[in-house]
Design an enzyme around this catalytic site. Structure first.
Site, short mmCIF file in Angstrom:
data_model
loop_
_atom_site.label_atom_id
_atom_site.label_comp_id
_atom_site.label_asym_id
_atom_site.label_seq_id
_atom_site.Cartn_x
_atom_site.Cartn_y
_atom_site.Cartn_z
CE1 TYR A 84 1.19 -0.28 4.61
CE2 TYR A 84 0.04 1.86 4.20
CZ TYR A 84 0.87 0.96 5.02
OH TYR A 84 1.39 1.37 5.97
CD GLU A 113 10.01 1.67 10.40
OE1 GLU A 113 9.96 2.53 9.71
OE2 GLU A 113 9.69 0.45 10.18
CG LEU A 142 8.06 2.49 4.76
CD1 LEU A 142 7.86 1.20 4.36
CD2 LEU A 142 7.02 3.39 4.91
CE LYS A 199 3.36 3.28 3.15
NZ LYS A 199 3.15 3.41 4.76
C1 LIG Z 1 6.33 1.69 9.77
C2 LIG Z 1 6.41 3.04 8.92
N1 LIG Z 1 7.72 3.81 9.09
C3 LIG Z 1 7.71 5.04 8.39
C4 LIG Z 1 6.47 5.60 7.97
C5 LIG Z 1 6.78 7.12 7.45
O1 LIG Z 1 6.46 7.17 5.89
P1 LIG Z 1 6.16 8.24 5.03
O2 LIG Z 1 6.87 9.48 5.57
O3 LIG Z 1 6.46 7.92 3.73
O4 LIG Z 1 4.86 8.46 5.48
C6 LIG Z 1 5.28 4.94 8.04
C7 LIG Z 1 4.42 5.57 7.34
O5 LIG Z 1 3.10 5.21 7.44
C8 LIG Z 1 5.43 3.53 8.45
O6 LIG Z 1 4.27 3.06 8.58
#
Ligand SMILES: Cc1ncc(COP(=O)(O)O)c(C=O)c1O
Length: 289
Positions: free
Chosen positions: A30, A176, A200, A144
């Site tokens: 997603y 994270e 991610l 993702k």
């Molecule tokens: C596990 C995880 N890490 C980091 C992020 C941050 O990613 P982004 O800045 O692309 O929203 C998300 C965003 O949903 C996430 O689910």
């Protein structure tokens, strides 16, 4: 209106068969793209990440980049609100239940656009609390994936402590948070884990990195020890919906002075200014920091 498998239809009419592998196995990927004043923010970067997630999971990408863009623009234009979060997911499709990939199956594509909810003003000004936990998710957190049970269980820990996030450590190092990336600041230097399979690759993480470099804020991508996080002057989380948010309390203990620090305030302002530049351009094209 939402989008399902080539059609725009009301949410109530969007139905997926129970044998969809997204439902049965969480077999899908997603994206969530923030949209400000109807201009998707960093759309090409989100589409590139989607393409990568599809490639890594060997799910067929049903659309070209141009087709994805057209569907997203149409969905955005259909909504009554200006700022939106466009969610879209692709699953491997509908097939008899069997772990191995089915042959000749059409991927299922679902998209919806909801009002974008950014952190309230007071939270931005005062900062927020987080808790920590061991990161017990799988070893491909760079994908993702819609299989988010680990993230949901971990997020629930902070929800039950009325905290905004659960910050994760694996083998004594920061990875994270349950739904965001994490940055620590020590002696004016921004520290964050380098991209690997355990985090991610956040689109907001990249924007923060670009803004730091473009504005001479020192930033280091390296292992960040749990002890360094706890002793940091500042701690931030970042995501498409949270943007950048200061964490001023971790597991009930103050981080730094217990208020959003100077580096956070600078980065928050740079981020807001950059967003305005993108919005003012009105362009649905790439803008760099
Ligand atoms: C596990 C995880 N890490 C980091 C992020 C941050 O990613 P982004 O800045 O692309 O929203 C998300 C965003 O949903 C996430 O689910």
């Amino acid at each position: 209106m939402v989008f399902l498998n080539g059609k725009f239809l009301p949410l109530e009419d969007a139905k997926v068969p129970v044998l969809d592998r997204g439902f049965i196995f969480g077999d899908g990927v997603y994206e969530l793209v923030p949209v400000y004043a109807r201009v998707p923010f960093r759309l090409d970067e989100h589409l590139a990440r989607l393409e990568r997630s599809l490639g890594e999971t060997r799910i067929r990408n049903p659309y070209t980049r141009a087709q994805w863009r057209d569907i997203i623009f149409r969905l955005v234009d259909e909504q009554p609100y200006e700022d939106q979060g466009v969610y879209f997911q692709v699953t491997r499709g509908v097939a008899k239940r069997d772990h191995a990939f089915p042959k000749n199956v059409e991927p299922t594509v679902f998209m919806m656009a909801n009002p974008l909810v950014n952190p309230p003003r007071e939270q931005v000004e005062k900062g927020a609390a987080a808790v920590s936990a061991q990161d017990y998710r799988w070893q491909r957190c760079d994908i993702k994936s819609i299989s988010l049970i680990g993230n949901c269980l971990l997020r629930q820990l902070s929800a039950e402590s009325e905290a905004v996030e659960t910050i994760l450590f694996r083998d004594g190092k920061l990875t994270e948070a349950s739904a965001s990336n994490v940055f620590a600041v020590k002696h004016g230097v921004i520290l964050c884990p380098a991209k690997d399979r355990l985090i991610l690759p956040g689109i907001t993480y990249d924007v923060i990195a670009e803004l730091a470099r473009a504005n001479a804020m020192p930033i280091e991508f390296r292992d960040v020890l749990e002890a360094e996080v706890r002793a940091a002057d500042e701690l931030w989380v970042s995501s498409s919906s949270k943007e950048v948010l200061a964490i001023v309390e971790l597991d009930g203990k103050r981080i730094g002075e217990g208020v959003p620090g100077p580096a956070f305030r600078r980065m928050y302002q740079l981020y807001q200014d950059f967003k305005r530049t993108v919005m003012r351009s009105g362009k649905r094209e790439a803008v760099s920091a």
